[in-house]
Design a protein around this motif. Structure first.
Motif, PDB file in Angstrom:
ATOM      1  N   PHE A 389      21.590 -20.061  12.508  1.00  0.00           N
ATOM      2  CA  PHE A 389      21.213 -20.480  13.850  1.00  0.00           C
ATOM      3  C   PHE A 389      22.056 -21.684  14.244  1.00  0.00           C
ATOM      4  CE2 PHE A 389      18.506 -22.574  17.007  1.00  0.00           C
ATOM      5  CZ  PHE A 389      18.104 -21.493  17.778  1.00  0.00           C
ATOM      6  N   GLY A 390      22.202 -21.877  15.566  1.00  0.00           N
ATOM      7  CA  GLY A 390      22.869 -23.062  16.065  1.00  0.00           C
ATOM      8  C   GLY A 390      24.372 -22.922  16.170  1.00  0.00           C
ATOM      9  N   TYR A 391      25.025 -24.007  16.468  1.00  0.00           N
ATOM     10  CA  TYR A 391      26.474 -24.068  16.672  1.00  0.00           C
ATOM     11  C   TYR A 391      27.194 -23.654  15.388  1.00  0.00           C
ATOM     12  CZ  TYR A 391      30.938 -26.019  18.247  1.00  0.00           C
ATOM     13  OH  TYR A 391      32.242 -26.206  18.623  1.00  0.00           O
ATOM     14  N   HIS A 392      28.068 -22.650  15.494  1.00  0.00           N
ATOM     15  CA  HIS A 392      28.801 -22.120  14.343  1.00  0.00           C
ATOM     16  C   HIS A 392      27.856 -21.663  13.227  1.00  0.00           C
ATOM     17  CE1 HIS A 392      32.621 -22.822  16.039  1.00  0.00           C
ATOM     18  NE2 HIS A 392      32.708 -24.126  15.817  1.00  0.00           N
ATOM     19  N   ASP A 393      26.602 -21.310  13.581  1.00  0.00           N
ATOM     20  CA  ASP A 393      25.611 -20.844  12.592  1.00  0.00           C
ATOM     21  C   ASP A 393      25.422 -21.841  11.447  1.00  0.00           C
ATOM     22  OD1 ASP A 393      25.186 -18.531  14.021  1.00  0.00           O
ATOM     23  OD2 ASP A 393      26.729 -17.404  12.936  1.00  0.00           O
ATOM     24  N   LEU A 394      25.415 -23.145  11.781  1.00  0.00           N
ATOM     25  CA  LEU A 394      25.356 -24.184  10.746  1.00  0.00           C
ATOM     26  C   LEU A 394      23.927 -24.514  10.313  1.00  0.00           C
ATOM     27  CD1 LEU A 394      28.130 -26.605  12.062  1.00  0.00           C
ATOM     28  CD2 LEU A 394      28.245 -25.038  10.120  1.00  0.00           C
ATOM     29  N   ILE A 395      22.922 -23.956  10.997  1.00  0.00           N
ATOM     30  CA  ILE A 395      21.532 -24.189  10.612  1.00  0.00           C
ATOM     31  C   ILE A 395      21.025 -22.948   9.893  1.00  0.00           C
ATOM     32  CG2 ILE A 395      19.199 -24.711  11.427  1.00  0.00           C
ATOM     33  CD1 ILE A 395      20.452 -26.024  13.890  1.00  0.00           C
ATOM     34  N   LYS A 396      20.563 -23.109   8.661  1.00  0.00           N
ATOM     35  CA  LYS A 396      20.088 -21.994   7.846  1.00  0.00           C
ATOM     36  C   LYS A 396      18.557 -22.028   7.771  1.00  0.00           C
ATOM     37  CE  LYS A 396      24.396 -21.060   6.928  1.00  0.00           C
ATOM     38  NZ  LYS A 396      25.064 -19.915   7.574  1.00  0.00           N
ATOM     39  N   ILE A 397      17.922 -20.877   8.062  1.00  0.00           N
ATOM     40  CA  ILE A 397      16.463 -20.802   8.100  1.00  0.00           C
ATOM     41  C   ILE A 397      15.971 -19.802   7.060  1.00  0.00           C
ATOM     42  CG2 ILE A 397      14.445 -20.377   9.540  1.00  0.00           C
ATOM     43  CD1 ILE A 397      16.138 -20.981  11.975  1.00  0.00           C
ATOM     44  N   TYR A 398      15.068 -20.252   6.183  1.00  0.00           N
ATOM     45  CA  TYR A 398      14.484 -19.430   5.146  1.00  0.00           C
ATOM     46  C   TYR A 398      12.974 -19.289   5.381  1.00  0.00           C
ATOM     47  CZ  TYR A 398      18.745 -20.325   2.400  1.00  0.00           C
ATOM     48  OH  TYR A 398      20.053 -20.418   1.968  1.00  0.00           O
ATOM     49  N   GLY A 399      12.383 -18.246   4.838  1.00  0.00           N
ATOM     50  CA  GLY A 399      10.936 -18.106   4.817  1.00  0.00           C
ATOM     51  C   GLY A 399      10.376 -18.738   3.553  1.00  0.00           C
TER      52      GLY A 399
END
Length: 435
Positions: A389-399
Motif C-alpha cells: 500500500f502507499g507510494y511505491h507500495d512501501l507500506i506492508k500490511i499483514y493480518g
C-alpha cells in the motif's frame, strides 16, 4: 530529562538531608514534633508551584516526567513529616476532633492522605481526579491556615504565604498564555473540525490564530466550550500528531488523534460531527517529550538506526517524530540512515486514522529511510500477506499480530550505527538504546 541514576542520587540526597534536619540539634520529643511540622510545610511549598504538571514542567524548564517525580517526592515527604508530627503529638496528648486546633490538624492529615491515594483512579477518570486533586489541595491550604492561626506560630506564616501565592501566580501566568495563544487582533479564534474515522477514534484538526514552531513530542490542552456547561472551562491534554503549513511556510493547523474513553474524550466524539466547525481554545504547547536518557527529541537524529513500535492509537506519539526526522534529513541535519515502524491495529478506525499521514511520509521520504509494517489484529493471517500500500507500495500490511522479538532481531541484524528502540506507553515515548 535527568538520567535515572542522577534522579535517584538527587532523591537520595534530598531524603537523607531531610532526615538529618529531623534530628539535628533536637533537645526534646516536643521539639522534634514541631520540627517535623515545619519540615512538612516546607516540603509542601514546591507542590503548589503549578496547578498542572504540564505548566509546572514548562515553568521550571524540565520534562513532564521529571516534574512529576519532583512533585510526587515533595508531596510524599510532606506526608511523612506530617505523620511524624501527628505520632509525636499523639504520644503527649489526647487527640480529639472537638478541639478546633486538632480538628483542623486532622483535616490536614485527611487531605494529605486523600492526595496520596487519588492517583490510583487517575487513568480511569482523569477529569474527576484532576479537579478533586486541586480541590483537596485548596482545602488542605485552608485547614493549614486555620491550624497555624490558632496555634499562633508566627514563623510558619512564611511557608503558608509562599504556598498561597505560588498557585495563583502560576494560574495567572497560565491564563495569560491561553489569551496570548487564542486571541489575536485581526484573526479568527481557534476553530476545531472533526475528521471521522470510526465511532471510537477520530482526528481533530485545530486552526492556530497564533502559530508556533511545532516540535515532535509536544502536547496541547484542548477546551471545547460547546460541549456543555460542565466542560466550559475544562481542558484535556492531547499529543500533537501532525501539523500543516500554509503557502508562506507558516504552521496554520495542528491535528490530534482522539480515542473515546471516558469523560471529555467520550463527550467530544459524541457531541461533534464530521466536517462541522466548533469553537475551541488551546493551552500550550508543552513538551516536547524526552527520549529516555538521551535528551530532547532533536537528539533522535543522532542515531543511525531507529526502530519504532506502536499499538492502536499509540501511533499518535510516533508519527510526529517520523515527520520531524524526515524534515531534518532533507536539510541534512541528522545521521539517521534507517527508520523502521511496526504498528499493530487494535480496533476499527485505527488504520483510517493514520493512513493518509503514513502515505505522505513515505512519499516525502526521498532518501528511502522509512520502512512501515502494519499488522491488522482484527484479521487472520493470509497466504497473500503482505498487502502493499502507499507510494511505491512501501507500506506492508499483514493480518494477525506481530512477533515483536522477531522484528527486533531482524533490525538488530541490519543495524546501521547506534540503534534506538522507541515504543509508546499512554501516548508518551519510551526508548531503549542499543550500542
Amino acid at each position: 530529562m535527568l538520567p535515572p541514576p542522577l534522579q535517584l542520587l538527587l532523591m537520595g540526597i534530598y531524603i537523607v538531608g531531610t532526615g538529618v534536619c529531623n534530628v539535628a540539634n533536637i533537645a526534646s520529643i516536643s521539639e522534634a514534633g514541631s520540627r517535623a511540622a515545619r519540615l512538612s510545610l516546607l516540603n509542601l511549598i514546591p507542590t503548589f508551584i503549578s496547578l498542572g504538571q504540564g505548566f509546572g514542567a514548562r515553568y521550571l524548564g524540565v520534562s513532564r516526567s521529571t516534574y512529576r517525580t519532583f512533585h510526587t517526592v515533595c508531596g510524599f515527604m510532606a506526608l511523612v513529616q506530617g505523620a511524624i508530627h501527628v505520632s509525636i503529638v499523639a504520644r503527649t496528648r489526647t487527640i480529639s476532633a472537638s478541639n478546633d486546633v486538632q480538628f483542623y490538624g486532622i483535616l490536614v492529615g485527611s487531605m494529605m492522605l486523600g492526595l496520596s491515594f487519588l492517583p490510583l483512579v487517575k487513568k480511569r477518570v482523569y477529569e474527576v481526579f484532576l479537579r478533586t486533586h486541586q480541590g483537596c489541595a485548596l482545602v488542605l491550604l485552608y485547614a493549614l491556615w486555620r491550624h497555624v492561626q490558632m496555634l499562633q506560630v508566627t514563623e510558619t506564616w512564611i511557608c503558608l504565604l509562599a504556598c498561597t501565592c505560588l498557585a495563583p501566580c502560576s494560574l495567572l501566568i497560565q491564563l495569560a498564555r491561553i489569551i496570548y495563544r487564542n486571541f489575536v487582533k485581526g484573526k479568527r479564534r481557534a476553530k476545531l473540525i472533526r475528521i471521522g474515522h470510526g465511532e471510537d477514534v477520530a482526528c481533530i484538526r485545530v486552526s492556530l490564530p497564533r502559530p508556533w514552531q511545532v516540535r515532535a513530542g509536544e502536547h496541547v490542552w484542548l477546551n471545547v466550550p460547546g460541549l456543555g456547561l460542565f466542560y466550559l472551562f475544562q481542558f484535556h491534554p492531547f499529543t500533537v500528531t501532525w501539523w500543516d503549513e500554509d503557502d508562506t511556510g507558516e504552521i496554520c493547523s495542528i491535528s490530534l488523534l482522539v480515542q473515546s474513553q471516558a469523560g471529555f474524550t467520550k463527550k467530544l466524539l459524541q457531541s461533534t460531527m464530521a466536517g462541522e466547525i466548533y469553537m475551541a481554545h488551546i493551552d500550550g504547547p508543552y513538551g516536547p517529550a524526552t527520549v529516555g536518557p538521551c535528551g530532547l527529541s532533536e537528539r533522535m537524529g543522532d542515531y543511525g538506526h531507529i526502530f519504532m513500535v506502536a499499538t492502536g492509537i499509540g501511533i499518535a506519539a510516533q508519527l510526529p517524530y517520523i515527520k520531524e526526522l524526515l524534515e531534518q534529513r532533507r536539510n541534512s541535519r541528522i545521521r539517521t540512515q534507517r527508520i523502521a515502524l511496526v504498528w499493530q491495529l487494535e480496533q476499527e478506525g485505527d488504520w483510517k486514522s493514520a493512513r493518509d499521514w503514513l502515505q505522505l511520509l513515505v512519499k516525502q521520504d526521498d532518501h528511502y529511510l522509512l520502512s512501515v509494517t502494519v499488522y491488522d489484529s482484527l484479521k487472520p493471517p493470509s497466504p497473500s500477506d503482505p498487502l502493499s500500500f502507499g507510494y511505491h507500495d512501501l507500506i506492508k500490511i499483514y493480518g494477525g499480530q506481530p512477533t515483536w522479538e522477531d522484528h527486533l532481531s531482524s533490525e538488530v541484524s541490519q543495524q546501521n550505527g547506534r540503534m534506538l528502540v522507541a515504543g509508546t506507553v499512554y501516548y508518551m515515548p519510551v526508548s531503549v538504546e542499543c550500542a
